[in-house]
Motif scaffolding. Structure first.
Motif, PDB file in Angstrom:
ATOM      1  N   VAL A  28      -3.009  18.309   5.741  1.00 25.11           N
ATOM      2  CA  VAL A  28      -3.212  19.171   6.895  1.00 25.11           C
ATOM      3  C   VAL A  28      -2.731  20.562   6.532  1.00 25.11           C
ATOM      4  CG1 VAL A  28      -2.651  19.573   9.307  1.00 25.11           C
ATOM      5  CG2 VAL A  28      -2.916  17.238   8.457  1.00 25.11           C
ATOM      6  N   GLY A  29      -3.631  21.542   6.607  1.00 23.35           N
ATOM      7  CA  GLY A  29      -3.262  22.904   6.262  1.00 23.35           C
ATOM      8  C   GLY A  29      -2.495  23.587   7.371  1.00 23.35           C
ATOM      9  N   THR A  30      -1.993  24.788   7.040  1.00 26.00           N
ATOM     10  CA  THR A  30      -1.201  25.558   8.002  1.00 26.00           C
ATOM     11  C   THR A  30      -2.033  25.924   9.227  1.00 26.00           C
ATOM     12  OG1 THR A  30       0.093  26.467   6.175  1.00 26.00           O
ATOM     13  CG2 THR A  30       0.213  27.616   8.289  1.00 26.00           C
ATOM     14  N   LYS A  31      -3.272  26.362   9.000  1.00 28.97           N
ATOM     15  CA  LYS A  31      -4.140  26.743  10.109  1.00 28.97           C
ATOM     16  C   LYS A  31      -4.406  25.563  11.037  1.00 28.97           C
ATOM     17  CE  LYS A  31      -8.500  29.131  10.989  1.00 28.97           C
ATOM     18  NZ  LYS A  31      -9.711  29.727  10.370  1.00 28.97           N
ATOM     19  N   SER A  32      -4.635  24.398  10.444  1.00 31.93           N
ATOM     20  CA  SER A  32      -4.866  23.201  11.249  1.00 31.93           C
ATOM     21  C   SER A  32      -3.631  22.830  12.066  1.00 31.93           C
ATOM     22  CB  SER A  32      -5.272  22.044  10.340  1.00 31.93           C
ATOM     23  OG  SER A  32      -5.456  20.862  11.076  1.00 31.93           O
ATOM     24  N   LYS A  33      -2.460  22.962  11.455  1.00 28.92           N
ATOM     25  CA  LYS A  33      -1.219  22.663  12.185  1.00 28.92           C
ATOM     26  C   LYS A  33      -1.037  23.598  13.366  1.00 28.92           C
ATOM     27  CE  LYS A  33       1.420  20.768   8.288  1.00 28.92           C
ATOM     28  NZ  LYS A  33       2.603  20.965   7.406  1.00 28.92           N
ATOM     29  N   ILE A  34      -1.335  24.879  13.146  1.00 26.54           N
ATOM     30  CA  ILE A  34      -1.193  25.848  14.246  1.00 26.54           C
ATOM     31  C   ILE A  34      -2.098  25.460  15.410  1.00 26.54           C
ATOM     32  CG2 ILE A  34      -1.622  28.244  14.910  1.00 26.54           C
ATOM     33  CD1 ILE A  34      -0.752  29.040  12.081  1.00 26.54           C
ATOM     34  N   TYR A  35      -3.348  25.063  15.089  1.00 20.67           N
ATOM     35  CA  TYR A  35      -4.258  24.629  16.149  1.00 20.67           C
ATOM     36  C   TYR A  35      -3.698  23.413  16.903  1.00 20.67           C
ATOM     37  CZ  TYR A  35      -7.956  27.730  14.457  1.00 20.67           C
ATOM     38  OH  TYR A  35      -8.693  28.824  14.110  1.00 20.67           O
ATOM     39  N   LYS A  36      -3.113  22.493  16.183  1.00 24.16           N
ATOM     40  CA  LYS A  36      -2.550  21.296  16.817  1.00 24.16           C
ATOM     41  C   LYS A  36      -1.431  21.682  17.784  1.00 24.16           C
ATOM     42  CE  LYS A  36      -3.304  18.241  12.887  1.00 24.16           C
ATOM     43  NZ  LYS A  36      -4.665  17.903  13.220  1.00 24.16           N
ATOM     44  N   TYR A  37      -0.547  22.545  17.331  1.00 22.65           N
ATOM     45  CA  TYR A  37       0.583  22.947  18.179  1.00 22.65           C
ATOM     46  C   TYR A  37       0.101  23.740  19.399  1.00 22.65           C
ATOM     47  CZ  TYR A  37       3.194  21.710  13.951  1.00 22.65           C
ATOM     48  OH  TYR A  37       3.703  21.048  12.870  1.00 22.65           O
ATOM     49  N   ILE A  38      -0.926  24.561  19.198  1.00 20.28           N
ATOM     50  CA  ILE A  38      -1.477  25.319  20.332  1.00 20.28           C
ATOM     51  C   ILE A  38      -2.082  24.366  21.352  1.00 20.28           C
ATOM     52  CG2 ILE A  38      -3.314  26.907  21.005  1.00 20.28           C
ATOM     53  CD1 ILE A  38      -2.810  28.437  18.421  1.00 20.28           C
ATOM     54  N   MET A  39      -2.802  23.346  20.876  1.00 21.23           N
ATOM     55  CA  MET A  39      -3.394  22.374  21.795  1.00 21.23           C
ATOM     56  C   MET A  39      -2.315  21.635  22.581  1.00 21.23           C
ATOM     57  SD  MET A  39      -6.710  20.681  19.877  1.00 21.23           S
ATOM     58  CE  MET A  39      -5.859  20.207  18.383  1.00 21.23           C
ATOM     59  N   LEU A  40      -1.250  21.242  21.887  1.00 22.13           N
ATOM     60  CA  LEU A  40      -0.155  20.539  22.571  1.00 22.13           C
ATOM     61  C   LEU A  40       0.496  21.437  23.611  1.00 22.13           C
ATOM     62  CD1 LEU A  40       2.476  18.240  20.952  1.00 22.13           C
ATOM     63  CD2 LEU A  40       3.199  19.965  22.562  1.00 22.13           C
ATOM     64  N   LEU A  41       0.817  22.669  23.225  1.00 21.01           N
ATOM     65  CA  LEU A  41       1.479  23.599  24.129  1.00 21.01           C
ATOM     66  C   LEU A  41       0.599  23.929  25.327  1.00 21.01           C
ATOM     67  CD1 LEU A  41       3.993  25.412  24.546  1.00 21.01           C
ATOM     68  CD2 LEU A  41       2.786  27.211  23.317  1.00 21.01           C
ATOM     69  N   ALA A  42      -0.677  24.200  25.075  1.00 19.74           N
ATOM     70  CA  ALA A  42      -1.588  24.551  26.166  1.00 19.74           C
ATOM     71  C   ALA A  42      -1.754  23.385  27.133  1.00 19.74           C
ATOM     72  CB  ALA A  42      -2.943  24.968  25.596  1.00 19.74           C
ATOM     73  N   THR A  43      -1.872  22.185  26.610  1.00 20.87           N
ATOM     74  CA  THR A  43      -2.029  21.008  27.476  1.00 20.87           C
ATOM     75  C   THR A  43      -0.797  20.813  28.352  1.00 20.87           C
ATOM     76  OG1 THR A  43      -3.409  19.945  25.802  1.00 20.87           O
ATOM     77  CG2 THR A  43      -2.476  18.535  27.503  1.00 20.87           C
ATOM     78  N   ALA A  44       0.388  20.889  27.766  1.00 23.66           N
ATOM     79  CA  ALA A  44       1.618  20.717  28.537  1.00 23.66           C
ATOM     80  C   ALA A  44       1.765  21.802  29.594  1.00 23.66           C
ATOM     81  CB  ALA A  44       2.821  20.713  27.598  1.00 23.66           C
TER      82      ALA A  44
END
Length: 754
Positions: A28-44
């Motif tokens: 998992v690249g850095t860009k992909s990780k950032i997207y994952k964290y953004i999705m988690l944060l936005a959902t919460a």
């Protein structure tokens, strides 16, 4: 419009399409990780701040049992809801009577005009009687005078019936007619008057009706009101009653009097509106006042609707006091809620990272999973708002069924528990709701883990209905709910069990299409031989079509024996050679004994043409919106194998050291067990047709040699097939091929008839 929607759907699908797990990168690249964290944060954040906030733990709902006494700590004023105020206003408006004004001048004018007519008719009758009384009077002259007098009277009263007037003047008694009709007008028709049309009254409700006659109000029943049509009927009925005593001609009298019946009642809307406004202004907005120290709920008692309303008002006042204390008092509960929700989704991320890493690497799959959470919460919010927190109608099974079908049962069960925790956080840590979510969701997961046809959802309906009935019985028995209430809630559970699977059937194609999921239901639809690609293959490349069907049978049987996905293997085999549709004549199975077109081509060009069916097949599959798992079969069924025939031909033509890369398929190598099975089945089926005598031993050797060749060449090194799997695949292929090439008894020839 349809084309616009189709383009919009393709645009989103391009970015949201879930790739096959076999095609995902190893890290998992850095860009992909950032997207994952953004999705988690936005959902919460969205759930914490947009989903309606529930009251704290000590605010109970109707039907729940209080664990302790609750006393009002400050005065509470409970205002009526907008619905209650609207109902009271409507009741007040309906209590105001319909006020109708009686116009005496119109009634007097109608009576006066009738009397004028009757007096004129009486004078004419007296004149004619006087003329007839003279001896020897000329009859023709009498008729002329009669016509003249009648014409004069009709001119004054043009609506009158000439025949009835003539009969009255020549043979009737105007005085008697005048008296009878006048009495009926005064005592029946104009006693309370008549409206132009009863349909013009404000409404059809049972509101009281007042007729105001000379500053005096008379209450009347709606059924006693007259309009023109009902007045005519009433007038005729009164004449019939009079005819029983005086032997009058009812039809003649009716024609004489009906034209003098005119409406004289009007509705006084101005006064009615004024009275309604005054009545509405007198309605108080306060429903109840609770003094400080009053007992709101006693310990051990069931909460009523009134007590729940008081508790909500207490909570509202507490929030107001906390807001006045400072901004942090307002935001602290929201922050705590956000942290709890974020913790729930972090738990989900950790599970995926540790145990389902391939899914964790796919951002589209995580996004689709979060979309399912959002959809579920939206449905629950609608039920909560519209049905006033009927938790037995919360469609939690939709979530579990969608996740199970789109992913698998293990992911479905884990996410069901995650949803149960989320529901507890959002609904006052309600244990009943969390328990229902876990149990009903788990049953939904197990009942849909092997769904291949939409009709199989009816099995889920049965299992969910039984689950809800048992759960509701257990939970409500602890609460000592009345039997009538218990049956009603069981009915809600059964309704939920019916609606949830049906809604899932409707929602599922949206996720299949938008995110490109490959479900068994989708695969079954693709296995239909009437699919336009397969029909083209059958018509334009019949040899390839027949080959694909046999490969599908081989692959399905082998997949069953090694516990792979037989449906995916069969469907992938059907479509693996669709790239040959464009140029079928360049492939041996479609040449039907004619001269091969490759004889006039160089070996390199022939290799390019053969390899092109892989890329063309991929493009055709993408245009037909085939799922990614099926497209993989098109690319991987040849792997990176060498086209040995054309490589050797190049050497024979004088190229001593040809570049092998020019004679290799583009690949990639099979990444899944199913694509590897189709690769082997494709080679076995093609090679088996070259056997002169396809006996079982020869077939077994052929299959074994092909498997060994693919194994030694490294084509199977990237797929998770084991040696045991390869042995079982070999036996499966051999059994199918023996059936295909079985020997038949030679039928005796018919003897020639002499």
């Amino acid at each position: 419009m349809y084309r616009i929607l189709l383009r919009l759907k393709r645009f989103f699908t391009r970015y949201l399409k879930v790739k096959s797990e076999s095609r995902q990168g190893p890290a998992v690249g850095t860009k992909s990780k950032i997207y994952k964290y953004i999705m988690l944060l936005a959902t919460a954040l969205l759930i914490a701040f947009l989903y309606p906030s529930e009251s704290p733990l000590n605010i109970l709902r109707e039907g729940e049992i209080a664990a302790e006494d609750i006393i009002a700590q400050f005065p509470i004023t409970i205002n009526k809801s907008e619905r209650e105020l609207a109902e009271e206003r409507e009741t007040a408006k309906n209590a105001i009577p319909i006020i109708i004004e009686y116009n005496s001048s119109l009634a007097d004018s109608a009576l006066a005009r009738f009397q004028q007519f009757m007096n004129a008719a009486r004078r004419i009758a007296l004149i004619l009687d006087s003329l007839r009384a003279r001896n020897g009077y000329d009859t023709d002259l009498l008729d002329s005078i009669t016509r003249f007098k009648l014409d004069t009277l009709i001119i004054r009263f043009p609506l009158m019936d000439r025949t009835s007037v003539r009969e009255l003047v020549l043979h009737g008694n105007p005085d008697t007619a005048k008296k009878i009709i006048t009495d009926i007008f005064k005592n029946t028709i104009y006693s309370y008057g008549l409206l132009s049309d009863l349909e013009t009254l404000p409404d059809k409700s049972n509101r009281p009706i007042i007729i105001r006659i000379k500053d005096r109000d008379y209450f009347v029943v709606r059924d006693n009101l007259l309009d023109r049509n009902r007045a005519f009927l009433s007038f005729r009925a009164a004449l019939k009653n009079q005819a029983a005593a005086d032997s009058i001609d009812v039809d003649q009298y009716y024609q004489l009097g009906r034209h003098f019946i005119i409406p004289n009642l009007t509705v006084n809307y101005t006064e009615m509106e004024q009275r309604q406004n005054e009545a509405i202004a007198d309605i108080s907005t306060v429903k109840e006042t609770i003094s400080e120290g009053d007992l709101v709920v006693s310990a051990g008692n069931r909460i009523t609707a009134r007590q729940e309303m008081i508790l909500r008002e207490i909570e509202k006042h507490r929030r107001i006091f906390s807001d006045e204390a400072g901004w942090y008092s307002y935001y602290m509960p929201l922050l705590a809620r956000f942290l709890l929700i974020a913790g729930v989704f972090i738990t989900l991320y950790l599970y995926l990272y540790q145990f389902r890493n391939r899914l964790y690497r796919s951002n589209p799959k995580i996004l689709s999973l979060l979309f399912i959470y959002g959809l579920e919460l939206a449905l629950i919010y609608i039920v909560d708002v519209k049905l006033d927190y009927q938790m037995y109608l919360f469609p939690v099974a939709i979530f579990s069924m969608l996740v199970t079908i789109l992913y698998d049962a293990q992911i479905g069960i884990v996410n069901t528990f995650i949803l149960a925790g989320l529901m507890g956080i959002l609904h006052r840590f309600n244990f009943d709701l969390s328990l229902i979510t876990v149990v009903a969701g788990t049953v939904a997961c197990f009942s849909t883990q092997r769904v291949r046809r939409r009709s199989e959802f009816f099995k889920s309906i049965l299992y969910l209905a039984v689950t809800y009935v048992l759960l509701i019985y257990i939970l409500e028995s602890f609460k000592l709910s009345p039997s009538e209430e218990l049956l009603g809630k069981m009915g809600m559970g059964i309704m939920n069990a019916i609606i949830s699977p049906l809604l899932t059937i409707g929602i599922l194609p949206i996720f299949e299409s938008l995110f490109g999921f490959t479900t068994d239901i989708r695969l079954l639809e693709l296995s239909d031989l009437n699919h336009h690609l397969l029909k083209r293959l059958a018509l334009e490349a019949p040899g390839t079509y027949h080959h694909s069907i046999i490969v599908g049978n081989l692959a399905e049987t082998a997949a069953i024996n090694i516990n792979a996905n037989p449906l995916l293997a069969r469907v992938g085999a059907y479509y693996h050679d669709i790239g040959k549709i464009e140029i079928p004549e360049y492939f041996v199975e479609n040449q039907l004994g004619i001269k091969s077109k490759h004889e006039s081509l160089t070996p390199t060009m022939s290799a390019i043409i053969l390899a092109s069916h892989v890329k063309k097949g991929r493009l055709m599959g993408e245009e037909a919106e085939l799922p990614d798992e099926v497209l993989n079969f098109i690319e991987e069924h040849h792997g990176t194998m060498t086209m040995t025939y054309f490589l050797n031909k190049a050497k024979e033509l004088g190229d001593a050291n040809p570049d092998e890369s020019d004679f290799r398929y583009p690949g990639p190598k099979p990444q899944m067990r199913e694509t590897a099975i189709v690769m082997l089945a494709d080679s076995v089926e093609a090679a088996s047709r070259t056997l002169a005598e396809p006996k079982p031993a020869r077939l077994r050797n052929l299959v074994q040699n092909i498997i060994n060749d693919r194994f030694r060449s490294g084509e199977l090194e990237e797929c998770p097939l084991t040696l045991k799997d390869l042995a079982m695949i070999r036996e499966s292929f051999v059994q199918i091929l023996i059936g295909v090439f079985h020997q038949r008894v030679e039928y005796p020839k018919k003897e020639a008839v002499e």
